[in-house]
Motif scaffolding. Structure first.
Motif: not given
Length: 267
Positions: A121-135
């Motif tokens: 849960v933590a890894v995928e949510r942090l991945a989401g934050v990373t992806l949104l910032l990258a976009m």
């Protein structure tokens, strides 16, 4: 639960807000690029004004190379202040919400009730934050690349603009990871925001005062702003200081936050 479903769910939940952030950042990039010809035409007057300011102020503004060159203009008007601040606000808010915010809202426990380990849960949510910032970073960077010729910024190479984009992305992601890790480890939304925003502000002050006060000059290596802006990727391209140094900090911070969250008692 299938791998990636938590990430997809997070992106769906944030899509409406992300759309507005995207439009705002796109407008910011276009307005900044479109204003350069007027600044360039004003010429020496702007540079003389910048030269009259204290060195520390000029450094904080990102105007060490002047303001009328393409690199100096984008540094002083975009990359040294407005753009990273916007990304920091978004990243710290998203990083805080991903665990601590969801826990406070009561939406985290139903998610954890599914047959899925906490760490995922933590890894995928942090991945989401990373992806949104990258976009968001990609939107601004792509627009600046496309607008180089129409607005007299063609002196800047695509490679250096890409390096500046990656550098500012990692700067924002570092503080977003700090907010995420503190929130995941403690469950406190307020502490997570205070840590991310407080350290971003404190290290910016250290960077700005490092040219004025000897004590802060000795501490400048501790500031991610110094890693990103001295020297700027717009002039030096892909440097370890701007790209590698943030990774050496944000990766262990994220891992520690995920590990503590995995073991923390949520009752």
């Amino acid at each position: 639960m299938k791998g990636g479903i938590i990430l997809v769910q997070m992106l769906r939940e944030r899509r409406r807000g992300f759309l507005w952030w995207s439009l705002g950042i796109a407008a910011l990039a276009v307005i900044t690029a479109a204003s350069y010809p007027a600044v360039k035409d004003a010429g020496r007057g702007f540079d003389e004004f910048m030269e009259s300011l204290p060195e520390g102020v000029v450094q904080m503004m990102g105007a060490a190379d002047g303001i009328t060159t393409p690199a100096g203009y984008l540094n002083s008007q975009f990359y040294a202040n407005v753009f990273p601040i916007v990304l920091l606000i978004f990243g710290i808010a998203a990083g805080t919400w991903s665990i601590a915010g969801a826990e406070r809202e009561g939406t985290l426990e139903p998610l954890l009730a599914n047959p899925v380990p906490r760490w995922r849960v933590a890894v995928e949510r942090l991945a989401g934050v990373t992806l949104l910032l990258a976009m968001l970073t990609l939107i601004a960077s792509a627009l600046l690349v496309m607008l180089r010729d129409p607005f007299e910024l063609s002196e800047l190479s695509v490679g250096n603009l890409a390096a500046a984009g990656v550098g500012v992305f990692l700067l924002a992601l570092l503080f977003a990871c700090l907010a995420f890790a503190v929130g995941a480890a403690t469950g406190s939304k307020g502490l997570a925001i205070a840590t991310g925003a407080g350290l971003a502000t404190a290290t910016y002050v250290v960077f700005g005062l490092s040219s004025l006060v000897e004590f802060f000059e000795n501490l400048r290596w501790s500031s991610p702003w110094y890693w990103f802006l001295s020297p700027s990727p717009l002039t030096e391209g892909w440097t370890f200081q701007a790209i590698g140094a943030p990774l050496l900090v944000l990766v262990p911070v994220a891992v520690i936050g995920i590990a503590i969250f995995h073991r923390r008692d949520l009752t």
